[in-house]
Design a protein around this motif. Structure first.
Motif, PDB file in Angstrom:
ATOM      1  N   LEU A 116       1.143  44.438 112.454  1.00  0.00           N
ATOM      2  CA  LEU A 116       0.066  43.458 112.613  1.00  0.00           C
ATOM      3  C   LEU A 116       0.091  42.461 111.458  1.00  0.00           C
ATOM      4  N   PRO A 117      -0.404  41.255 111.666  1.00  0.00           N
ATOM      5  CA  PRO A 117      -0.443  40.286 110.562  1.00  0.00           C
ATOM      6  C   PRO A 117      -1.212  40.862 109.374  1.00  0.00           C
ATOM      7  N   PHE A 118      -0.761  40.551 108.187  1.00  0.00           N
ATOM      8  CA  PHE A 118      -1.350  41.112 106.978  1.00  0.00           C
ATOM      9  C   PHE A 118      -2.826  40.751 106.846  1.00  0.00           C
ATOM     10  N   ASN A 119      -3.593  41.727 106.400  1.00  0.00           N
ATOM     11  CA  ASN A 119      -5.001  41.529 106.102  1.00  0.00           C
ATOM     12  C   ASN A 119      -5.246  42.050 104.689  1.00  0.00           C
ATOM     13  N   ALA A 120      -5.982  41.296 103.876  1.00  0.00           N
ATOM     14  CA  ALA A 120      -6.175  41.650 102.469  1.00  0.00           C
ATOM     15  C   ALA A 120      -6.769  43.039 102.290  1.00  0.00           C
ATOM     16  N   HIS A 121      -7.564  43.484 103.234  1.00  0.00           N
ATOM     17  CA  HIS A 121      -8.210  44.789 103.106  1.00  0.00           C
ATOM     18  C   HIS A 121      -7.224  45.947 103.268  1.00  0.00           C
ATOM     19  N   ARG A 122      -5.982  45.631 103.595  1.00  0.00           N
ATOM     20  CA  ARG A 122      -4.963  46.685 103.644  1.00  0.00           C
ATOM     21  C   ARG A 122      -4.473  47.057 102.251  1.00  0.00           C
ATOM     22  N   VAL A 123      -4.865  46.317 101.225  1.00  0.00           N
ATOM     23  CA  VAL A 123      -4.438  46.611  99.849  1.00  0.00           C
ATOM     24  C   VAL A 123      -5.401  47.617  99.233  1.00  0.00           C
ATOM     25  N   LYS A 124      -4.857  48.667  98.694  1.00  0.00           N
ATOM     26  CA  LYS A 124      -5.673  49.705  98.073  1.00  0.00           C
ATOM     27  C   LYS A 124      -6.328  49.157  96.806  1.00  0.00           C
ATOM     28  N   GLY A 125      -7.617  49.301  96.701  1.00  0.00           N
ATOM     29  CA  GLY A 125      -8.338  48.821  95.530  1.00  0.00           C
ATOM     30  C   GLY A 125      -8.796  47.380  95.627  1.00  0.00           C
ATOM     31  N   TYR A 126      -8.549  46.737  96.761  1.00  0.00           N
ATOM     32  CA  TYR A 126      -8.990  45.345  96.947  1.00  0.00           C
ATOM     33  C   TYR A 126     -10.508  45.299  97.059  1.00  0.00           C
ATOM     34  N   ARG A 127     -11.149  44.382  96.291  1.00  0.00           N
ATOM     35  CA  ARG A 127     -12.604  44.298  96.269  1.00  0.00           C
ATOM     36  C   ARG A 127     -13.116  42.898  96.594  1.00  0.00           C
ATOM     37  N   GLY A 128     -12.283  42.078  97.146  1.00  0.00           N
ATOM     38  CA  GLY A 128     -12.675  40.703  97.428  1.00  0.00           C
ATOM     39  C   GLY A 128     -11.676  39.749  96.803  1.00  0.00           C
ATOM     40  N   PRO A 129     -11.717  38.488  97.227  1.00  0.00           N
ATOM     41  CA  PRO A 129     -10.732  37.510  96.757  1.00  0.00           C
ATOM     42  C   PRO A 129     -10.622  37.458  95.241  1.00  0.00           C
ATOM     43  N   ARG A 130      -9.478  37.885  94.734  1.00  0.00           N
ATOM     44  CA  ARG A 130      -9.105  37.832  93.316  1.00  0.00           C
ATOM     45  C   ARG A 130     -10.114  38.498  92.395  1.00  0.00           C
ATOM     46  N   ALA A 131     -10.827  39.486  92.920  1.00  0.00           N
ATOM     47  CA  ALA A 131     -11.748  40.254  92.081  1.00  0.00           C
ATOM     48  C   ALA A 131     -10.987  41.182  91.141  1.00  0.00           C
ATOM     49  N   VAL A 132      -9.787  41.584  91.550  1.00  0.00           N
ATOM     50  CA  VAL A 132      -8.918  42.430  90.741  1.00  0.00           C
ATOM     51  C   VAL A 132      -7.602  41.698  90.546  1.00  0.00           C
ATOM     52  N   GLU A 133      -7.042  41.766  89.353  1.00  0.00           N
ATOM     53  CA  GLU A 133      -5.751  41.111  89.118  1.00  0.00           C
ATOM     54  C   GLU A 133      -4.618  42.021  89.587  1.00  0.00           C
ATOM     55  N   PHE A 134      -3.912  41.575  90.598  1.00  0.00           N
ATOM     56  CA  PHE A 134      -2.709  42.258  91.060  1.00  0.00           C
ATOM     57  C   PHE A 134      -1.500  41.451  90.593  1.00  0.00           C
ATOM     58  N   HIS A 135      -0.496  42.158  90.113  1.00  0.00           N
ATOM     59  CA  HIS A 135       0.694  41.482  89.598  1.00  0.00           C
ATOM     60  C   HIS A 135       1.815  41.390  90.628  1.00  0.00           C
ATOM     61  N   ILE A 136       2.051  42.487  91.353  1.00  0.00           N
ATOM     62  CA  ILE A 136       3.225  42.555  92.231  1.00  0.00           C
ATOM     63  C   ILE A 136       2.820  43.055  93.609  1.00  0.00           C
ATOM     64  N   MET A 137       3.290  42.351  94.634  1.00  0.00           N
ATOM     65  CA  MET A 137       3.102  42.758  96.036  1.00  0.00           C
ATOM     66  C   MET A 137       4.470  42.725  96.700  1.00  0.00           C
ATOM     67  N   GLY A 138       4.846  43.818  97.402  1.00  0.00           N
ATOM     68  CA  GLY A 138       6.195  43.817  97.960  1.00  0.00           C
ATOM     69  C   GLY A 138       6.449  44.764  99.107  1.00  0.00           C
ATOM     70  N   ASN A 139       5.450  45.508  99.566  1.00  0.00           N
ATOM     71  CA  ASN A 139       5.686  46.424 100.681  1.00  0.00           C
ATOM     72  C   ASN A 139       5.731  45.664 102.011  1.00  0.00           C
ATOM     73  N   HIS A 140       6.273  46.328 103.027  1.00  0.00           N
ATOM     74  CA  HIS A 140       6.427  45.688 104.338  1.00  0.00           C
ATOM     75  C   HIS A 140       5.110  45.113 104.838  1.00  0.00           C
ATOM     76  N   MET A 141       5.163  43.874 105.298  1.00  0.00           N
ATOM     77  CA  MET A 141       4.027  43.240 105.943  1.00  0.00           C
ATOM     78  C   MET A 141       4.553  42.185 106.907  1.00  0.00           C
ATOM     79  N   ARG A 142       3.681  41.757 107.821  1.00  0.00           N
ATOM     80  CA  ARG A 142       3.947  40.547 108.589  1.00  0.00           C
ATOM     81  C   ARG A 142       3.185  39.434 107.876  1.00  0.00           C
ATOM     82  N   PHE A 143       3.901  38.454 107.383  1.00  0.00           N
ATOM     83  CA  PHE A 143       3.362  37.492 106.431  1.00  0.00           C
ATOM     84  C   PHE A 143       2.173  36.727 107.001  1.00  0.00           C
TER      85      PHE A 143
END
Length: 509
Positions: A116-143
């Motif tokens: 399915l197309p990527f949804n931000a809530h699929r990221v573990k620890g996501y709390r809202g737009p840029r509420a947490v600083e993530f450095h690297i994203m690279g697992n399989h997704m549909r862009f």
């Protein structure tokens, strides 16, 4: 009487001033032991310092040619396309981030909601737009760029990797023959290439593996009819979103371009090939070893009366005419490949061919040096069941053998840790990073029956997440309908032809 007194005085003087013989012997022995101890101490001191000074991972070669005064990029988004050596690239990102304690945008399971197309809530620890600083994203997704931008910082470096659609089709067919309906029905890849429309139904789940897989992974409509204007729009969208597109066929050159783009040390882009399948001669049609029977048995492939009927290995043989038909069938992917292959070589022209050759030679030399130090038998990949350490055995997909590596015995702790990072399979590495990033509180010791339920639940979750991509766990459950979880937690019940969400019927593409 006088004589005796004089004799005693003489003995006293001799013993008092010179000492008895046993005392001299003891003194000499003590001096000898002290000297030997000092000498051995110097030797041990040198031997303990030597490995750190000569560690292959701390040598000047680890840095590679100077990159000037640039600063390393630490905000990185890698679109992990399928069957393009992307697992090897992801390993580099994992290593770089782990060594520097960076924060990963990890999936809740093992993939970011794919297919399915990527949804931000699929990221573990996501709390809202840029509420947490993530450095690297690279697992399989549909862009899905808008959703990715909710997670990653504004200065994120976006890149991906592509592959010749014919080679990609061969690999996809080998991996996904048993899960993509369009592949499952065919006699071989050549049979599919001759008449893909005969086998392909765009409504069936997992058939996206059978057509324009790159286009699909980039978030575009892979079933759209080809036109130059459509292909150009897709190409422009990708160029706008991604700063660098690598080419799998020129992997080493790609790593040099990536190193300079990210301002990373040489060792960060030196790798061993991961998730590679064992190569078999084209046109294999029968069972060529006991491993096939074992895999088929584990996958629950059987006949009447419990007699095993193992499925044959995928037939990947193609004529040149069939290869051309596959290019036409994957016309959108073929257009992307030609366009970004041209861009790739334009980048190398700007970089300089002489410098590229020199740095590729250094990278390959460094890979050989690390393989000699890290890997048993000089780095030759081995079958998973031959790897003694079960924690680094690669995940097996269907009847295809996925190869891995064995570590060289006798490594010191620091070297072993660095070497292990280079060969740790993707699934296990994700689990390691997840445990570090989201440490769990110490749990109360569970009863044996509770432990069994916990293990079963973990295995079920892994099967659910990987099954969305069509990959299978060897040794999985056989027979009956399978329950799988969608990205939003909904339960999907697999029937013969369609997927039903809950009790409501409806096909999912």
């Amino acid at each position: 009487m006088l004589f005796r007194r004089r004799a005693r005085m003489l003995r006293w003087l001799v013993c008092g001033r010179v000492g008895p013989i046993w005392m001299w012997k003891a003194l000499l022995l003590f001096v000898a032991i002290a000297f030997a101890g000092q000498l051995l101490g110097v030797i041990f001191n040198k031997s303990s310092v030597q490995p750190a000074a000569r560690s292959i991972f701390s040598s000047p070669d680890a840095q590679g040619p100077s990159l000037g005064s640039c600063q390393p990029h630490t905000h990185i988004m890698f679109l992990k396309t399928h069957k393009t050596a992307s697992s090897t690239v992801l390993n580099m990102l994992y290593r770089f981030g782990e060594e520097r304690d960076l924060h990963f945008a990890l999936p809740l399971g093992y993939q970011l909601g794919y297919p399915l197309p990527f949804n931000a809530h699929r990221v573990k620890g996501y709390r809202g737009p840029r509420a947490v600083e993530f450095h690297i994203m690279g697992n399989h997704m549909r862009f899905n760029k808008l959703e990715v931008e909710k997670v990653m910082p504004a200065d994120t470096f976006y890149f991906s990797i592509i592959r010749d659609p014919v080679a990609l089709a061969e690999s996809s067919f080998a991996y996904y023959k048993e899960v993509a309906p369009a592949f499952r029905k065919t006699k071989g890849l050549g049979d599919f290439a001759d008449n893909p429309q005969k086998y392909y139904d765009p409504r069936l789940r997992n058939n996206h593996y059978a057509r324009n897989l790159l286009w699909f992974d980039f978030g575009l409509d892979h079933n759209a009819n080809f036109s130059i204007s459509l292909a150009q729009r897709g190409q422009a969208m990708i160029r706008q979103a991604f700063k660098l597109i690598l080419v799998s066929e020129y992997f080493d050159q790609s790593m040099i371009l990536l190193r300079h783009a990210l301002c990373w040390p040489l060792d960060a882009v030196v790798s061993f090939s991961l998730n590679a399948r064992q190569q078999k001669p084209s046109g294999i049609g029968g069972i060529s070893g006991s491993w096939v029977g074992k895999a088929a048995a584990a996958a629950g492939v059987g006949g009447r009366g419990g007699r095993l009927q193992a499925k044959s290995l995928p037939n990947l043989s193609l004529t040149e005419e069939q290869r051309e038909k596959l290019r036409q069938w994957n016309a959108l992917d073929w257009y992307l490949y030609k366009a970004f292959n041209q861009t790739f070589w334009e980048e190398i022209d700007r970089f300089g061919h002489a410098q590229m050759e020199q740095e590729v030679a250094l990278l390959r030399m460094r890979r050989e040096d690390l393989a000699r130090v890290c890997l048993r038998d000089g780095g030759k990949p081995v079958e998973a069941h031959r790897i003694r350490d079960k924690n680094i055995r690669p995940f097996q997909s269907g009847l295809i053998k996925i190869l891995g590596y064995e570590l060289q015995p006798g490594l010191d702790n620091a070297t072993r840790t660095a070497c292990l990072r280079m060969i740790r399979p993707e699934i296990q590495y994700k689990d390691v990073l997840d445990a570090k990033q989201f440490p769990r509180a110490p749990a109360i010791q569970a009863q044996p029956e509770q432990q069994g339920l916990m293990v079963a639940a973990a295995g079920s979750f892994l099967r659910q997440d990987l099954s969305r991509t069509g990959e299978r766990l060897i040794g999985g459950e056989a027979g009956g309908r399978t329950m799988e979880g969608d990205w939003d937690g909904s339960r999907l019940i697999r029937s013969n032809r369609t997927w039903i969400r809950g009790q409501e019927k409806g096909r999912l593409r």
